[in-house]
Motif scaffolding. Structure first.
Motif, PDB file in Angstrom:
ATOM      1  N   LEU A  87       0.600  -1.233   0.014  1.00  0.00           N
ATOM      2  CA  LEU A  87       0.097  -0.057  -0.011  1.00  0.00           C
ATOM      3  C   LEU A  87       0.967   1.300  -0.043  1.00  0.00           C
ATOM      4  CD1 LEU A  87      -2.824   1.500   0.100  1.00  0.00           C
ATOM      5  CD2 LEU A  87      -2.653   1.250   2.735  1.00  0.00           C
ATOM      6  N   ILE A  88       0.481   2.221  -0.912  1.00  0.00           N
ATOM      7  CA  ILE A  88       1.314   3.457  -1.018  1.00  0.00           C
ATOM      8  C   ILE A  88       0.190   4.470  -0.401  1.00  0.00           C
ATOM      9  CG2 ILE A  88       2.385   5.149  -2.301  1.00  0.00           C
ATOM     10  CD1 ILE A  88       3.209   2.724  -4.333  1.00  0.00           C
ATOM     11  N   ILE A  89       0.645   5.241   0.357  1.00  0.00           N
ATOM     12  CA  ILE A  89      -0.255   6.460   1.115  1.00  0.00           C
ATOM     13  C   ILE A  89       0.594   7.591   0.280  1.00  0.00           C
ATOM     14  CG2 ILE A  89      -1.153   7.692   2.939  1.00  0.00           C
ATOM     15  CD1 ILE A  89      -0.975   4.958   4.507  1.00  0.00           C
ATOM     16  N   LEU A  90      -0.522   8.326  -0.456  1.00  0.00           N
ATOM     17  CA  LEU A  90       0.021   9.844  -0.724  1.00  0.00           C
ATOM     18  C   LEU A  90      -0.508  10.684   0.378  1.00  0.00           C
ATOM     19  CD1 LEU A  90      -0.571   9.937  -4.741  1.00  0.00           C
ATOM     20  CD2 LEU A  90       1.378   9.195  -3.480  1.00  0.00           C
ATOM     21  N   VAL A 117       4.784   5.621   2.839  1.00  0.00           N
ATOM     22  CA  VAL A 117       4.119   6.917   2.871  1.00  0.00           C
ATOM     23  C   VAL A 117       4.742   8.021   1.754  1.00  0.00           C
ATOM     24  CG1 VAL A 117       3.657   9.181   4.153  1.00  0.00           C
ATOM     25  CG2 VAL A 117       3.224   6.819   4.906  1.00  0.00           C
ATOM     26  N   PHE A 118       4.239   8.587   0.952  1.00  0.00           N
ATOM     27  CA  PHE A 118       4.815   9.295  -0.085  1.00  0.00           C
ATOM     28  C   PHE A 118       4.230  10.924   0.067  1.00  0.00           C
ATOM     29  CE2 PHE A 118       5.579  10.161  -4.894  1.00  0.00           C
ATOM     30  CZ  PHE A 118       6.625  10.959  -4.536  1.00  0.00           C
ATOM     31  N   VAL A 119       5.125  11.843   0.593  1.00  0.00           N
ATOM     32  CA  VAL A 119       4.476  13.074   0.647  1.00  0.00           C
ATOM     33  C   VAL A 119       4.406  13.790  -0.784  1.00  0.00           C
ATOM     34  CG1 VAL A 119       4.501  15.397   1.740  1.00  0.00           C
ATOM     35  CG2 VAL A 119       5.768  13.207   3.042  1.00  0.00           C
ATOM     36  N   TYR A 120       3.308  13.746  -1.051  1.00  0.00           N
ATOM     37  CA  TYR A 120       3.018  14.321  -2.568  1.00  0.00           C
ATOM     38  C   TYR A 120       1.664  14.668  -2.696  1.00  0.00           C
ATOM     39  CZ  TYR A 120       3.460  13.597  -7.672  1.00  0.00           C
ATOM     40  OH  TYR A 120       3.526  13.987  -9.077  1.00  0.00           O
ATOM     41  N   PRO A 121       1.169  15.658  -3.623  1.00  0.00           N
ATOM     42  CA  PRO A 121       2.060  16.124  -4.717  1.00  0.00           C
ATOM     43  C   PRO A 121       2.780  17.416  -4.331  1.00  0.00           C
ATOM     44  CG  PRO A 121      -0.146  16.993  -4.706  1.00  0.00           C
ATOM     45  CD  PRO A 121      -0.074  16.115  -3.613  1.00  0.00           C
ATOM     46  N   VAL A 122       3.668  17.912  -5.529  1.00  0.00           N
ATOM     47  CA  VAL A 122       4.531  19.060  -5.318  1.00  0.00           C
ATOM     48  C   VAL A 122       3.846  20.093  -4.489  1.00  0.00           C
ATOM     49  CG1 VAL A 122       5.784  20.967  -6.465  1.00  0.00           C
ATOM     50  CG2 VAL A 122       5.304  18.575  -7.652  1.00  0.00           C
ATOM     51  N   GLY A 123       4.536  20.534  -3.300  1.00  0.00           N
ATOM     52  CA  GLY A 123       4.137  21.490  -2.558  1.00  0.00           C
ATOM     53  C   GLY A 123       3.319  20.905  -1.398  1.00  0.00           C
ATOM     54  N   PRO A 144       8.879  16.798  -4.617  1.00  0.00           N
ATOM     55  CA  PRO A 144       9.606  18.147  -4.477  1.00  0.00           C
ATOM     56  C   PRO A 144       8.884  19.240  -4.132  1.00  0.00           C
ATOM     57  CG  PRO A 144       9.399  17.171  -6.850  1.00  0.00           C
ATOM     58  CD  PRO A 144       8.675  16.420  -5.807  1.00  0.00           C
ATOM     59  N   SER A 145       9.395  20.235  -3.394  1.00  0.00           N
ATOM     60  CA  SER A 145       9.000  21.117  -2.605  1.00  0.00           C
ATOM     61  C   SER A 145       7.981  20.933  -1.626  1.00  0.00           C
ATOM     62  CB  SER A 145       8.286  22.257  -3.624  1.00  0.00           C
ATOM     63  OG  SER A 145       9.050  22.592  -4.479  1.00  0.00           O
ATOM     64  N   THR A 146       8.233  20.008  -0.928  1.00  0.00           N
ATOM     65  CA  THR A 146       7.447  19.220   0.118  1.00  0.00           C
ATOM     66  C   THR A 146       8.140  19.614   1.618  1.00  0.00           C
ATOM     67  OG1 THR A 146       8.363  17.288  -0.013  1.00  0.00           O
ATOM     68  CG2 THR A 146       6.161  17.665  -1.243  1.00  0.00           C
ATOM     69  N   ASN A 147       7.566  19.545   2.523  1.00  0.00           N
ATOM     70  CA  ASN A 147       8.117  19.736   3.922  1.00  0.00           C
ATOM     71  C   ASN A 147       7.376  18.831   5.015  1.00  0.00           C
ATOM     72  OD1 ASN A 147       6.014  22.065   3.493  1.00  0.00           O
ATOM     73  ND2 ASN A 147       6.351  21.740   5.905  1.00  0.00           N
ATOM     74  N   ILE A 148       8.171  18.546   5.926  1.00  0.00           N
ATOM     75  CA  ILE A 148       7.800  17.820   7.114  1.00  0.00           C
ATOM     76  C   ILE A 148       8.333  18.369   8.354  1.00  0.00           C
ATOM     77  CG2 ILE A 148       9.845  16.426   6.864  1.00  0.00           C
ATOM     78  CD1 ILE A 148       7.989  13.961   7.909  1.00  0.00           C
ATOM     79  N   GLY A 149       7.275  18.336   9.453  1.00  0.00           N
ATOM     80  CA  GLY A 149       7.817  18.691  10.944  1.00  0.00           C
ATOM     81  C   GLY A 149       6.485  19.413  11.413  1.00  0.00           C
ATOM     82  N   ALA A 150       7.000  20.266  12.458  1.00  0.00           N
ATOM     83  CA  ALA A 150       5.944  21.050  13.185  1.00  0.00           C
ATOM     84  C   ALA A 150       4.994  19.912  14.060  1.00  0.00           C
ATOM     85  CB  ALA A 150       5.258  21.941  12.629  1.00  0.00           C
ATOM     86  N   ALA A 151       5.534  19.191  14.650  1.00  0.00           N
ATOM     87  CA  ALA A 151       4.860  18.205  15.260  1.00  0.00           C
ATOM     88  C   ALA A 151       4.385  18.347  16.856  1.00  0.00           C
ATOM     89  CB  ALA A 151       5.504  16.763  15.255  1.00  0.00           C
ATOM     90  N   HIS A 152       4.576  19.545  17.242  1.00  0.00           N
ATOM     91  CA  HIS A 152       4.305  19.824  18.794  1.00  0.00           C
ATOM     92  C   HIS A 152       2.792  19.456  18.917  1.00  0.00           C
ATOM     93  CE1 HIS A 152       5.060  21.522  22.822  1.00  0.00           C
ATOM     94  NE2 HIS A 152       4.082  22.139  22.597  1.00  0.00           N
ATOM     95  N   PRO A 153       2.500  18.851  20.087  1.00  0.00           N
ATOM     96  CA  PRO A 153       0.947  18.595  20.362  1.00  0.00           C
ATOM     97  C   PRO A 153       0.592  19.916  20.736  1.00  0.00           C
ATOM     98  CG  PRO A 153       2.385  18.039  22.143  1.00  0.00           C
ATOM     99  CD  PRO A 153       3.552  18.099  21.073  1.00  0.00           C
ATOM    100  N   ASP A 214      13.436   7.920   3.466  1.00  0.00           N
ATOM    101  CA  ASP A 214      14.211   6.764   2.762  1.00  0.00           C
ATOM    102  C   ASP A 214      14.524   7.330   1.128  1.00  0.00           C
ATOM    103  OD1 ASP A 214      14.343   4.730   4.693  1.00  0.00           O
ATOM    104  OD2 ASP A 214      12.013   4.748   4.297  1.00  0.00           O
ATOM    105  N   TYR A 215      13.735   7.978   0.728  1.00  0.00           N
ATOM    106  CA  TYR A 215      13.798   8.629  -0.787  1.00  0.00           C
ATOM    107  C   TYR A 215      13.168  10.029  -1.095  1.00  0.00           C
ATOM    108  CZ  TYR A 215      14.421   3.501  -1.390  1.00  0.00           C
ATOM    109  OH  TYR A 215      14.762   1.945  -1.278  1.00  0.00           O
ATOM    110  N   LEU A 216      13.985  10.662  -2.130  1.00  0.00           N
ATOM    111  CA  LEU A 216      13.236  11.714  -2.798  1.00  0.00           C
ATOM    112  C   LEU A 216      12.706  11.250  -3.943  1.00  0.00           C
ATOM    113  CD1 LEU A 216      15.615  14.700  -2.228  1.00  0.00           C
ATOM    114  CD2 LEU A 216      13.683  14.461  -1.111  1.00  0.00           C
ATOM    115  N   ALA A 217      11.597  11.511  -4.490  1.00  0.00           N
ATOM    116  CA  ALA A 217      11.162  11.092  -5.775  1.00  0.00           C
ATOM    117  C   ALA A 217      10.082  12.403  -6.448  1.00  0.00           C
ATOM    118  CB  ALA A 217      10.192   9.838  -5.494  1.00  0.00           C
TER     119      ALA A 217
END
Length: 465
Positions: A87-90, A117-123, A144-153, A214-217
């Motif tokens: 299973l791939i989760i976008l 898990v694939f953080v997508y689409p662009v942005g 591309p142009s994605t971000n991750i973080g800001a996980a403070h409860p 693990d990857y950039l795509a």
């Protein structure tokens, strides 16, 4: 009137019953799909006997993470497990409710299939709860142009309702949770702790460099190429992913799940609630119509359902209910808008208090609250003015419509005779007992049974008296 009202009530109950049965049927069908018997598949297609994965399902986790989206993701995992697919989760999410997040993570960790898990689409972004879900995945990638973080409860109880000590305990619990996920999946636990404690965010390239993903795509096809021959160890088994050239089959949300997900947006829920209020107001201003009342009640039910999955401040909800009561009282009693002014103030204050959280993505937009207040105020002005004019207008039919009108003597009053009023001949009697000649104009002063009590109109008295 009683019959019409009963029909209106029956129509509303039928609408509510149809909605309930539709939701129930959808849940039943989804449950049946989740529990499908897959014993008809060949032995080499079952997860228990499979080492290589060359087939994949794809689903989308978009928007706020709440119960309907959690149910959808769990259903996707069940279908993948039953079919022996990976299973791939976008993902593109600002975060969401902790309970829904933990349901998804628990399902991912305990399913015997690889979940990517694939953080997508662009942005796109994986913020707050999205960070935890990314860390729970077997393979993580970002576009591309994605971000991750800001996980403070965030405080789902609103500012000031959680003490500093309590918030520290919640934060420590979240840190322990994400560090366990990081260690079990071989990801950067130090950055994970920083994301929770300090709400830091990083770009896709930085996430790869820090060992968060693990990857950039570039896209899904590129992700599948890079995923090819990846080995995943999970629940005591080793799986080899043969993804190059694979064409994932997308699992789409059913109509009911998508609808519930859409209305769970705080702004959509507030619009439904506001439209319901307008429907109720219009129903009381036009008694006997029924349709607007039934639709308004239905929209209120949908709005309240949507709000039920969000952190609600019941004081705010109480102020909105009070506003509706004030609006209805103003219309029924013809107070001329005094009660409605207080209602609008109560509505605005209640709206700002309604969603009780520090999370910006769960709050109602200020511009929307102001717009709704203006629309309802304008609507009330029109309705209340119309009601006021009706109350001021002299009746033109029945007993009240005749009293005060002008009549013409058709048969001399001695002191009894006949007069013509509104094209009809009535028995009449002179109020003073004096005779009034035929053709004279008289004013109707009162009615005694079927006899009009009249008096002659003198020059100083305006016609129509």
């Amino acid at each position: 009137m009683i019959i019409k009202r009963n029909k209106n009530i029956i129509a509303f109950l039928l609408l509510a019953a149809i909605l309930f049965l539709t939701l129930a049927a959808s849940g039943f069908i989804e449950e049946q799909n989740n529990n499908r018997d897959m014993h008809g598949l060949p032995a080499d297609a079952r997860v228990a006997d499979k080492v290589e994965f060359s087939d994949f399902y794809l689903c989308r986790l978009e928007g706020i993470i709440e119960p309907s989206i959690a149910a959808y993701i769990k259903n996707c995992i069940d279908m993948s497990e039953a079919s022996g697919y990976g299973l791939i989760i976008l993902m593109d999410t600002p975060g969401g409710l902790e309970t829904s997040m933990r349901e998804i993570i628990t399902k991912i960790l305990n399913t015997p299939i690889p979940v990517m898990v694939f953080v997508y689409p662009v942005g796109a972004r994986a913020a707050s709860a999205g960070v935890f879900i990314t860390y729970s995945s077997d393979v993580a990638a970002m576009g591309p142009s994605t971000n991750i973080g800001a996980a403070h409860p965030v405080n789902l109880g609103g500012t000031g309702e959680v003490s500093e000590d309590a918030m520290e305990k919640i934060t420590n619990d979240s840190v322990s949770y994400i560090k366990n996920l990081a260690q079990s999946k071989g990801r950067n636990s130090d950055w994970a702790e920083e994301a929770v404690r300090s709400s830091v965010s990083i770009t896709a390239a930085e996430a790869l460099e820090k060992g968060v993903i693990d990857y950039l795509a570039e896209d899904v096809d590129d992700f599948l190429v890079k995923l090819d021959n990846k080995t995943v160890d999970k629940l005591g088994k080793t799986y080899n992913l043969k993804s190059s050239g694979a064409v994932p089959e997308e699992i789409k949300m059913n109509f009911i799940t998508r609808f519930l997900h859409i209305i769970s947006n705080p702004n959509i829920a507030y619009i439904l609630l506001s439209l319901g209020v307008l429907g109720i107001i219009y129903e009381f201003s036009q008694p006997g119509l029924g349709i607007s009342g039934a639709i308004g009640a239905l929209l209120l039910i949908l709005g309240l359902y949507a709000l039920s999955v969000l952190p609600i401040n019941y004081a705010g909800l109480g102020l909105i209910v009070l506003a509706v009561i004030l609006f209805v009282v103003d219309i029924l009693m013809g107070l001329g808008g005094i009660s409605s002014i207080a209602g609008v103030v109560s509505l605005i204050i209640g709206s700002f208090l309604l969603i009780n959280t520090d999370a910006p993505y769960l709050k109602i937009a200020t511009s929307l609250i102001i717009s709704v207040a203006l629309v309802i105020s304008g609507f009330l002005f029109i309705v209340i003015r119309a009601v006021y004019m009706v109350h001021r207008t002299r009746p033109v039919t029945g007993k009240e419509g005749i009293i005060g009108s002008t009549a013409v003597v058709s048969s001399a009053l001695k002191p009894e005779g006949q007069v013509r009023v509104s094209g009809e001949i009535w028995q009449a009697v002179s109020e003073t007992g004096k005779h009034i000649r035929k053709g004279e104009k008289v004013a109707v002063r009162s009615i005694d049974g079927l006899t009009l009590i009249v008096s002659k109109i003198i020059n100083k008295e305006k016609e129509g008296g």
